[in-house]
Each structure stands twice: as C-alpha cells, then as structure tokens.
Design a protein around this motif. Sequence first.
Motif, PDB file in Angstrom:
ATOM      1  N   CYS A 259      41.720  42.354  29.997  1.00 36.62           N
ATOM      2  CA  CYS A 259      41.629  42.752  28.591  1.00 36.62           C
ATOM      3  C   CYS A 259      43.016  42.864  27.961  1.00 36.62           C
ATOM      4  N   MET A 260      43.956  43.500  28.667  1.00 33.93           N
ATOM      5  CA  MET A 260      45.322  43.628  28.143  1.00 33.93           C
ATOM      6  C   MET A 260      45.974  42.249  28.003  1.00 33.93           C
TER       7      MET A 260
ATOM      8  N   GLY B  63      38.028  36.150  47.127  1.00 36.01           N
ATOM      9  CA  GLY B  63      36.747  36.591  46.573  1.00 36.01           C
ATOM     10  C   GLY B  63      36.910  36.847  45.089  1.00 36.01           C
ATOM     11  N   LEU B  64      35.812  36.917  44.382  1.00 37.04           N
ATOM     12  CA  LEU B  64      35.864  37.167  42.948  1.00 37.04           C
ATOM     13  C   LEU B  64      35.984  38.669  42.716  1.00 37.04           C
ATOM     14  N   CYS B  65      37.071  39.063  42.103  1.00 40.58           N
ATOM     15  CA  CYS B  65      37.287  40.493  41.852  1.00 40.58           C
ATOM     16  C   CYS B  65      38.141  40.660  40.608  1.00 40.58           C
ATOM     17  N   GLU B  66      37.586  40.329  39.455  1.00 44.37           N
ATOM     18  CA  GLU B  66      38.344  40.461  38.214  1.00 44.37           C
ATOM     19  C   GLU B  66      38.687  41.916  37.952  1.00 44.37           C
ATOM     20  N   HIS B  67      39.861  42.118  37.422  1.00 53.11           N
ATOM     21  CA  HIS B  67      40.332  43.450  37.065  1.00 53.11           C
ATOM     22  C   HIS B  67      40.209  43.565  35.555  1.00 53.11           C
ATOM     23  N   ASP B  68      39.110  44.128  35.103  1.00 53.53           N
ATOM     24  CA  ASP B  68      38.741  44.116  33.689  1.00 53.53           C
ATOM     25  C   ASP B  68      39.840  44.634  32.759  1.00 53.53           C
TER      26      ASP B  68
END
Length: 122
Positions: free
Chosen positions: A22-23, A13-18
Amino acid sequence: MTQLHYNTDVCEGLCEHDQVVCMAKAEMLVDEDARQIAETFKILGDPTRIKILHALSRRELCVCDISAIVAMGQSAVSHQLRLLRGARLVKYRKEGKMVWYSLDDAHISLLLAQGIEHIQHG
C-alpha cells in the motif's frame, strides 16, 4: 547426489505484505513521469551522447569543438545534439555564426557524476 537449484528472483511462497504494498503504491511514479524518465535514460543509452554530455559538463563548447572531441563529423554531432536538446539535456546559444552548447541544468551533471561513480565503485 542431486543438487537443488533455487530461483532467487522469486519468493518461495505467496506472502504479500499489505502495508508495504500500500505504501509503495502511494509513492509510485505516475505513468507520464515514468515514461519521461525512461525516455531520458534511452537517450543516455548511447556512448557518443554520454561523451558529448561529459565534455559539456566541463565547459560550454561549440559544435566544431564537440566534433573534434568525439571525432565525428559536424552533421553527425548536430544530429546527436538535436536528440539531446529534444530531451532537454543540453541547451544552446548563438553568438554570430557560432552555436555554443552547454548542459541544460546542473541535474544532468549530477546524473553523469553518479553514473561515473557507480561504474568506478566496483
């Protein structure tokens, strides 16, 4: 009974870890550095050039010696050495009529050693 096949190369599933994204973006190589590294690995992608670099990691050698070591004619070896010089992997010095080659710096030797260790690890 039907066996389900899952593609382990993608998330289910789509679950980006912002925060992580970013890092990672902040630490990303700039395009020019990535291009230069890719070019270096492209040059390293030839078994003959790897053999030449490996021999040079042990000692400085003249073109005649390198030709004998890799069992190739001097013109073919000179072509390979030109490519390696262009990628700043080897350097040379002239002594009379002799041309002596060595690795450009210690990083090349470390890169080779890491590659050898990687393939022998497993």
